[in-house]
Design an enzyme around this catalytic site. Sequence first.
Site, short mmCIF file in Angstrom:
data_model
loop_
_atom_site.label_atom_id
_atom_site.label_comp_id
_atom_site.label_asym_id
_atom_site.label_seq_id
_atom_site.Cartn_x
_atom_site.Cartn_y
_atom_site.Cartn_z
N ARG A 192 0.84 -1.20 0.00
CA ARG A 192 0.00 0.00 0.00
C ARG A 192 0.88 1.25 0.00
NH1 ARG A 192 -1.93 -3.75 3.64
NH2 ARG A 192 -4.02 -4.57 3.19
N LYS A 217 -1.91 -2.91 7.37
CA LYS A 217 -3.25 -2.45 7.68
C LYS A 217 -3.89 -3.23 8.81
CE LYS A 217 -7.63 -1.46 5.37
NZ LYS A 217 -8.39 -1.58 4.11
N HIS A 277 -3.66 3.20 -5.56
CA HIS A 277 -4.02 1.90 -4.97
C HIS A 277 -4.26 0.84 -6.05
CE1 HIS A 277 -5.29 -0.58 -1.57
NE2 HIS A 277 -6.27 -1.04 -2.35
N HIS A 303 -3.71 -10.30 3.02
CA HIS A 303 -5.16 -10.40 3.25
C HIS A 303 -5.45 -11.41 4.35
CE1 HIS A 303 -5.91 -9.06 -1.18
NE2 HIS A 303 -5.83 -8.03 -0.36
N TYR A 312 -8.74 -10.61 -7.22
CA TYR A 312 -7.64 -10.56 -8.17
C TYR A 312 -7.62 -11.76 -9.11
CZ TYR A 312 -6.37 -6.93 -4.97
OH TYR A 312 -6.42 -5.80 -4.20
#
Length: 349
Positions: A192, A217, A277, A303, A312
């Site tokens: 990110r 994150k 992003h 993730h 994706y």
Amino acid sequence: MGIFQKGKNWYIDYYVKGRRKRKKIGPSKKLAMQVLKDVQLKIAKGEYLGVYEEKKIPFDKYAEQYLDYSKANKAWSSYRRDRFSINKLASFFKGKYLFEITSQMIEKYKATRLEKVAPATVNRELACLKHMFTKAIDWGFVKANPAKGVKRLKEPPRRLRYLKTEEVEALLRACSDNIRPIVVIALNTGMRKSEILNLKWSDVDLKNLKITVINAKNNESRMIPINQTLYQELLELSQKANGEYVFSNRDGRPFKDIKKGFSSALKRAGIKDFRFHDLRHTFGSHLVMQGVGLRTVQQLMGHKEIRMTMRYSHLSPEYVQKAVESLDNLWTLYGHQNKSERPDDSVSH
């Protein structure tokens, strides 16, 4: 547990969670016995049956306490999102105690908010509310989560924009010297923007070809391998390093934002409808198109849930066509026999 008399007054003697309690009741032995029975019943309900009286905690007061928890335990972006969600929730549930809030009230909130914002926004606010009650149960404030049975709204497919190979090349040619290495890292790691701009040289291991992302994150670290393209880029940057951050100003402070420089590069490259992003989407999409398994992509992108990675698996029409055409080189169904040489198994009538 028991009762005893001291002077003219009767007392009750009992234990709560291993701690001894004594309480003066008065001159009536009968009343002392009754009070002791009541205390015993409440202790049994609380400690053995999991039943206890609801605490009268106003929602807005509890919201302040939850935000303190969020700030201390979540990533900054998550805390900022909680703060926005709770601002809306507190306005709606103002004047209500936690135990007074019902599923029906939450359904009404959901319907009211849907008139003003998108389903995705409502779902984020519901998720926040659900976790607020989860923590309230943990902290002994309520005994049930009224948001648990409230269903999420159906959301339209999320935007997924990624660059084709020729677009990547055009973008890199259009980037300035300051922006290009940042774009290269994004394309080769899926990191990110905040992770890249806060990347320190202590997190980069050129010898063992890996980057350790500390402030991810989800507040968990992950390791990302360094390929040869990225190695060459980082090696050149390391020779010009002037501080602890990989990307910094002359005074050693990290870049705050690159929006202007990135937008200019996109304009020069003729690329529209694209955000920084989306470089992360480009990384994930091209990995999948190269045959990398979704579990590996999930690990690289950090993730928590595989459903996030499933986005994706979106492939371009050209790639799908090529994937099917690859079977032409595998099967030997045609081309090795003339039609006249094939067996005739026609059905007789």
